[in-house]
Write a protein that holds these residues in place. Structure first.
Motif, mmCIF file in Angstrom:
data_model
loop_
_atom_site.group_PDB
_atom_site.id
_atom_site.type_symbol
_atom_site.label_atom_id
_atom_site.label_comp_id
_atom_site.label_asym_id
_atom_site.label_seq_id
_atom_site.Cartn_x
_atom_site.Cartn_y
_atom_site.Cartn_z
ATOM 1 N N ILE B 111 0.842 -1.186 0.000
ATOM 2 C CA ILE B 111 0.000 0.000 0.000
ATOM 3 C C ILE B 111 0.882 1.242 0.000
ATOM 4 O O ILE B 111 1.593 1.485 0.969
ATOM 5 C CB ILE B 111 -0.920 0.019 1.236
ATOM 6 C CG1 ILE B 111 -1.673 -1.305 1.351
ATOM 7 C CG2 ILE B 111 -1.879 1.188 1.175
ATOM 8 C CD1 ILE B 111 -2.382 -1.476 2.663
ATOM 9 N N PRO B 112 0.852 2.033 -1.080
ATOM 10 C CA PRO B 112 1.581 3.307 -1.068
ATOM 11 C C PRO B 112 0.991 4.188 0.032
ATOM 12 O O PRO B 112 -0.221 4.345 0.109
ATOM 13 C CB PRO B 112 1.301 3.894 -2.452
ATOM 14 C CG PRO B 112 0.831 2.752 -3.282
ATOM 15 C CD PRO B 112 0.154 1.811 -2.344
ATOM 16 N N LEU B 113 1.828 4.735 0.891
ATOM 17 C CA LEU B 113 1.309 5.401 2.089
ATOM 18 C C LEU B 113 0.445 6.613 1.781
ATOM 19 O O LEU B 113 -0.449 6.948 2.544
ATOM 20 C CB LEU B 113 2.468 5.804 3.001
ATOM 21 C CG LEU B 113 3.176 4.608 3.636
ATOM 22 C CD1 LEU B 113 4.300 5.079 4.521
ATOM 23 C CD2 LEU B 113 2.199 3.768 4.432
ATOM 24 N N ASN B 114 0.713 7.299 0.652
ATOM 25 C CA ASN B 114 -0.117 8.473 0.388
ATOM 26 C C ASN B 114 -1.476 8.115 -0.197
ATOM 27 O O ASN B 114 -2.257 8.983 -0.538
ATOM 28 C CB ASN B 114 0.612 9.470 -0.512
ATOM 29 C CG ASN B 114 0.926 8.878 -1.858
ATOM 30 O OD1 ASN B 114 0.730 7.688 -2.074
ATOM 31 N ND2 ASN B 114 1.388 9.700 -2.775
ATOM 32 N N ARG B 115 -1.781 6.821 -0.339
ATOM 33 C CA ARG B 115 -3.109 6.420 -0.800
ATOM 34 C C ARG B 115 -4.060 6.111 0.364
ATOM 35 O O ARG B 115 -5.188 5.722 0.151
ATOM 36 C CB ARG B 115 -3.022 5.179 -1.689
ATOM 37 C CG ARG B 115 -2.285 5.384 -2.974
ATOM 38 C CD ARG B 115 -3.022 6.374 -3.869
ATOM 39 N NE ARG B 115 -2.468 6.379 -5.207
ATOM 40 C CZ ARG B 115 -1.448 7.114 -5.579
ATOM 41 N NH1 ARG B 115 -0.860 7.917 -4.715
ATOM 42 N NH2 ARG B 115 -0.999 7.069 -6.809
ATOM 43 N N GLN B 117 -6.784 6.340 2.960
ATOM 44 C CA GLN B 117 -7.954 7.184 3.160
ATOM 45 C C GLN B 117 -8.193 7.401 4.652
ATOM 46 O O GLN B 117 -8.287 8.511 5.104
ATOM 47 C CB GLN B 117 -9.186 6.552 2.522
ATOM 48 C CG GLN B 117 -9.148 6.571 1.013
ATOM 49 C CD GLN B 117 -9.291 7.965 0.447
ATOM 50 O OE1 GLN B 117 -10.088 8.741 0.918
ATOM 51 N NE2 GLN B 117 -8.513 8.285 -0.563
ATOM 52 N N THR B 139 -8.110 2.183 1.704
ATOM 53 C CA THR B 139 -7.730 2.987 0.542
ATOM 54 C C THR B 139 -8.996 3.221 -0.282
ATOM 55 O O THR B 139 -10.059 2.718 0.052
ATOM 56 C CB THR B 139 -6.701 2.267 -0.342
ATOM 57 O OG1 THR B 139 -7.329 1.128 -0.931
ATOM 58 C CG2 THR B 139 -5.496 1.838 0.439
ATOM 59 N N ALA B 140 -8.862 3.964 -1.383
ATOM 60 C CA ALA B 140 -10.022 4.215 -2.237
ATOM 61 C C ALA B 140 -10.241 3.084 -3.234
ATOM 62 O O ALA B 140 -11.032 3.206 -4.150
ATOM 63 C CB ALA B 140 -9.844 5.540 -2.970
ATOM 64 N N GLY B 141 -9.527 1.970 -3.060
ATOM 65 C CA GLY B 141 -9.625 0.873 -4.015
ATOM 66 C C GLY B 141 -10.949 0.130 -3.951
ATOM 67 O O GLY B 141 -11.856 0.523 -3.222
ATOM 68 N N THR B 142 -11.041 -0.974 -4.705
ATOM 69 C CA THR B 142 -12.281 -1.732 -4.732
ATOM 70 C C THR B 142 -12.103 -3.125 -4.134
ATOM 71 O O THR B 142 -12.661 -3.420 -3.088
ATOM 72 C CB THR B 142 -12.830 -1.854 -6.150
ATOM 73 O OG1 THR B 142 -11.739 -1.928 -7.052
ATOM 74 C CG2 THR B 142 -13.679 -0.672 -6.486
ATOM 75 N N ALA B 144 -9.390 -4.489 -2.912
ATOM 76 C CA ALA B 144 -8.506 -4.474 -1.746
ATOM 77 C C ALA B 144 -8.673 -3.155 -1.005
ATOM 78 O O ALA B 144 -7.715 -2.543 -0.580
ATOM 79 C CB ALA B 144 -7.065 -4.664 -2.199
ATOM 80 N N ALA B 145 -9.935 -2.729 -0.840
ATOM 81 C CA ALA B 145 -10.188 -1.409 -0.266
ATOM 82 C C ALA B 145 -9.789 -1.333 1.197
ATOM 83 O O ALA B 145 -9.430 -0.268 1.683
ATOM 84 C CB ALA B 145 -11.655 -1.038 -0.422
ATOM 85 N N ASP B 171 -3.088 13.343 1.438
ATOM 86 C CA ASP B 171 -3.699 13.078 0.146
ATOM 87 C C ASP B 171 -5.160 12.662 0.261
ATOM 88 O O ASP B 171 -5.866 12.600 -0.729
ATOM 89 C CB ASP B 171 -2.906 11.973 -0.558
ATOM 90 C CG ASP B 171 -3.006 12.087 -2.053
ATOM 91 O OD1 ASP B 171 -3.117 13.232 -2.519
ATOM 92 O OD2 ASP B 171 -3.002 11.070 -2.736
ATOM 93 N N VAL B 173 -9.113 12.351 0.827
ATOM 94 C CA VAL B 173 -10.210 13.244 0.466
ATOM 95 C C VAL B 173 -11.256 13.228 1.562
ATOM 96 O O VAL B 173 -11.659 12.167 1.980
ATOM 97 C CB VAL B 173 -10.854 12.801 -0.860
ATOM 98 C CG1 VAL B 173 -12.015 13.708 -1.199
ATOM 99 C CG2 VAL B 173 -9.819 12.841 -1.958
#
Lengths: 519, 173
Positions: B111-115, B117, B139-142, B144-145, B171, B173
């Motif tokens: 997981i890139p840390l700036n992703r 949420q 994260t904002a993923g689907t 592997a959210a 980063d 939102v």
């Protein structure tokens, strides 16, 4: 459009701080459209009250009337405006409901026009944000001109906000320079293209669906006596044919299957043409726009910055003819059941594969791919897939042999060399390519799908190793992005040597970590 | 935690190295399995007894079946957590959080840390008993959210959470 000031006090307060740029209301035809919609419910209710059971009819009538009253109230109380960088909708008389949608979060404004809407010259506008679960706000109905104006305003202002965020000192000039961009048509699909799309889609399923629908319809509509008589007739005929001998039975069966297939083909061709008639794919500034439909006209615009993944899908049958389908996902949009038959799942229903390369720069601005630098997966992938196919075939053949005792049971084994050839042939065309700003992956042995994901849209990277993978020293790499609804599971590379998979995953995650993710 | 310290002292110059979960996670999972299997075994006992009453001839089979099942559940709840514990490891550096786990199917999720949420801290009843926490990273993923790291020592989990929120927060939102 004339507008009476209905803004409540608290909104007026806010108005002092921000800029109110646009406001509007529903088209007066809203009343007519909704009346017609509820009117359909009213007719059976009225009929029931007048001629049938009064007690059953009264509540129905009551609900229909409440529906009518609700639409009237909605029409008179509904207003929307763009203010303070937000799209605000407001409705309600006693209790006012406001919804604030930040302009930057608006992913897509889609416009839909059913047959009735077309007769009246109005449209439904649906506003989608990254929240998933359908439209955030639905404006039903607007005049065509007003919907277009709304769309332009929203995206122009969203662009201005972004410009302001990146370079605050230029904000004023940027605001002024947001002029209407030109619409450039990128591709139009002819009826011939659409017929081809229908021909190469899944016939049998749609044929069965059609048969099922007709059966249901007949079940509902025909009086029971006729229905039962037909069934009896069919079964008598069937017995009659069966008595004629095996040749007849086979001929009838084959004929039946052919008829179903033919109906299926006709059905899917007609369906494809009706859905996508006049498909126009165009670009206006930063928006990709699609317009299509024979009876119901649909149009949607998609800011290309929002595209998370693009899929170039070549199903087996289409791949034979060199045709592909383009699909794209935007963030946070879940899949809904109705999406498929509204054509929302495709960016471009059908396009020759050789034309895809020239379309890519339209979708991804800074794309530059050299076709040569694809990296292939493990060289033992073909062997692995063949061995696994052989094992499955052996199991089936053995089971058949013990069950039937006939040597014909070994027929499935013929598939093994065939599979070996297919895997060997496809192997050269699958793999991955890591460019400066994009990752491309390509997979599939029979059909094929290519995914393109901008590195700044990568959310997580996963390396998975099943027991079989461990045996072969391989792994599967998957890239997760926001909103994978239509692109079939997203980018994925299987049969990578484990060391390479780990290294690639680390590189991807690192590269993603230094880019900024924007919705 | 002792486990981690010894682990890290062996490789000193490496910036990123894998951490194991807190060893108490094994006891936690054993307890969890024992309790949930225990309920299952009691239900099966009730079934076996009522069947045994209805069909006297099958009593001996019911008894052996139930005992075999109980033995298996006991063995599994003792054996599996220790094996499973060994598959878990995680590491973090300035850019990426990596989590590895899985017995049958091994997964490594990066997981890139700036992703990030948001980050949740969860403490169930049994986790509290053992002084452990789970960290859930969104994260904002689907597909592997959300990603979970179970069995972290409570203070360490809180520190990790604060660290992640601090570096990953810009980063979101």
């Amino acid at each position: 459009m004339p507008f009476e000031d209905l803004t409540p006090p608290q909104a007026l307060e806010k108005l002092g701080q921000g800029i109110k740029v646009f406001e509007g209301r529903l088209h007066p035809l809203t009343l007519i459209v909704s009346f017609l919609k509820y009117g359909r419910a009213l007719i059976p209710a009225l009929a029931l009250v007048l001629f049938g059971n009064r007690w059953a009819g009264a509540p129905l009538l009551f609900f229909a009337l409440i529906g009518l009253a609700a639409t009237a109230i909605k029409y008179f109380s509904f207003s929307y405006r763009i203010e303070n960088n937000e799209l605000i909708t407001q409705e309600g008389v006693i209790e006012k409901r406001q919804r604030h949608i930040p302009l930057e979060r608006i992913q897509e404004i889609s416009i839909e026009q059913g047959v009735l809407h077309r007769l009246l010259g109005v449209v439904d506008a649906k506003i989608e944000t990254g929240s998933g679960g359908g439209a955030e706000a639905s404006l039903s109905v607007l005049s065509r001109a007003e919907a277009d104006k709304l769309r332009q305003m929203v995206f122009a202002h969203a662009a201005a906000i972004r410009a302001e965020k990146t370079a605050p000192e230029d904000a004023v000039t940027n605001e002024a320079s947001v002029v209407e961009p030109e619409t450039v048509v990128i591709r139009r699909l002819s009826v011939r293209d659409l017929a081809l799309a229908g021909l190469t889609s899944n016939h049998l399923l749609s044929a069965l669906a059609l048969a099922g629908a007709i059966w249901n319809f007949a079940d509902d509509l025909l009086p029971d006596a006729i229905y039962a008589k037909t069934i009896r007739l069919i079964s008598q005929e069937a017995k009659h044919w069966a008595n004629q001998g095996i040749e007849w039975a086979i001929a009838v069966t084959v004929g039946g299957i052919l008829a179903v297939a033919l109906i299926g083909i006709v059905f899917s061709v007609v369906g494809s043409i009706a859905l996508f008639y006049g498909f126009t794919f165009s670009r206006r500034g930063d928006d990709l726009q699609r317009r299509y439909g024979l009876l119901t006209r649909r149009s949607s615009s998609l800011p290309r910055r929002r595209i998370q993944v693009l899929e170039i899908e070549e199903k087996a049958l289409r791949r034979l003819f060199g045709w592909a389908t383009l699909r794209a996902d935007t963030s946070g949009r879940g899949r809904e059941d109705s999406d498929d038959n509204k054509g929302r799942d495709v960016l471009l229903p059908i396009v020759p594969v050789r034309d895809v390369d020239e379309l890519l720069p339209v979708i991804f601005l800074d794309v530059s791919f050299a076709e040569t630098d694809w990296r292939r997966v493990s060289s033992r992938a073909v062997l692995r897939e063949t061995v696994e196919t052989a094992v499955v075939c052996l199991v089936i053949a053995a089971a058949l042999f013990f069950w039937s005792g006939s040597w014909w049971a070994l027929l499935p084994l013929v598939l093994v060399p065939l599979a070996y050839w297919l895997f060997g042939f496809s192997y050269r065309q699958i793999g991955y390519n890591l460019g400066d700003a994009y990752l491309r992956t390509r997979r599939g042995w029979l059909g094929r799908s290519t995914h393109i994901v901008p590195i700044n849209k990568i959310q997580t990277v996963e390396v998975r190793q099943s027991p079989f993978d461990r045996w072969w020293g391989m792994a599967t790499l998957t890239v997760d992005t926001a909103g994978q609804a239509f692109t079939g599971g997203g980018p994925q590379v299987s049969n990578l040597p484990i060391a390479e998979a780990r290294e690639l995953a680390a590189r991807l995650a690192r590269r993603a970590a230094v880019t900024e993710y924007k919705w | 935690m002792e486990n981690n310290e010894t682990h890290s002292s062996s490789t000193t110059e490496q910036v990123e190295e894998f951490h194991s979960l807190d060893p108490r996670a094994i006891s936690l999972w054993r307890t969890t399995y024992l309790v949930s299997f225990g309920i299952f075994i009691l239900v099966m006992l009730a079934v076996a007894v009522s069947l045994g009453i209805a069909v006297p001839a099958a009593r001996i089979w019911m008894a052996t079946g139930w005992m075999a099942l109980t033995a298996f559940c006991l063995w599994f709840s003792f054996w599996f957590p220790a094996r499973y514990y060994r598959t878990w490891r995680w590491r973090i550096d300035a850019k990426v959080l990596e989590i590895r786990s899985g017995r049958l199917v091994e997964r490594a999720r990066l997981i890139p840390l700036n992703r990030l949420q948001h980050v949740d801290l969860e403490r169930g009843l049994f986790e509290r008993m053992y002084g452990l926490s789970s960290l859930i990273i969104h994260t904002a993923g689907t597909h592997a959210a959300s990603t979970r790291i179970p069995g972290l020592e409570a203070d360490e989990a809180a520190r990790l959470r604060d660290h992640l929120v601090e570096i990953g927060g810009d980063d979101a939102v």
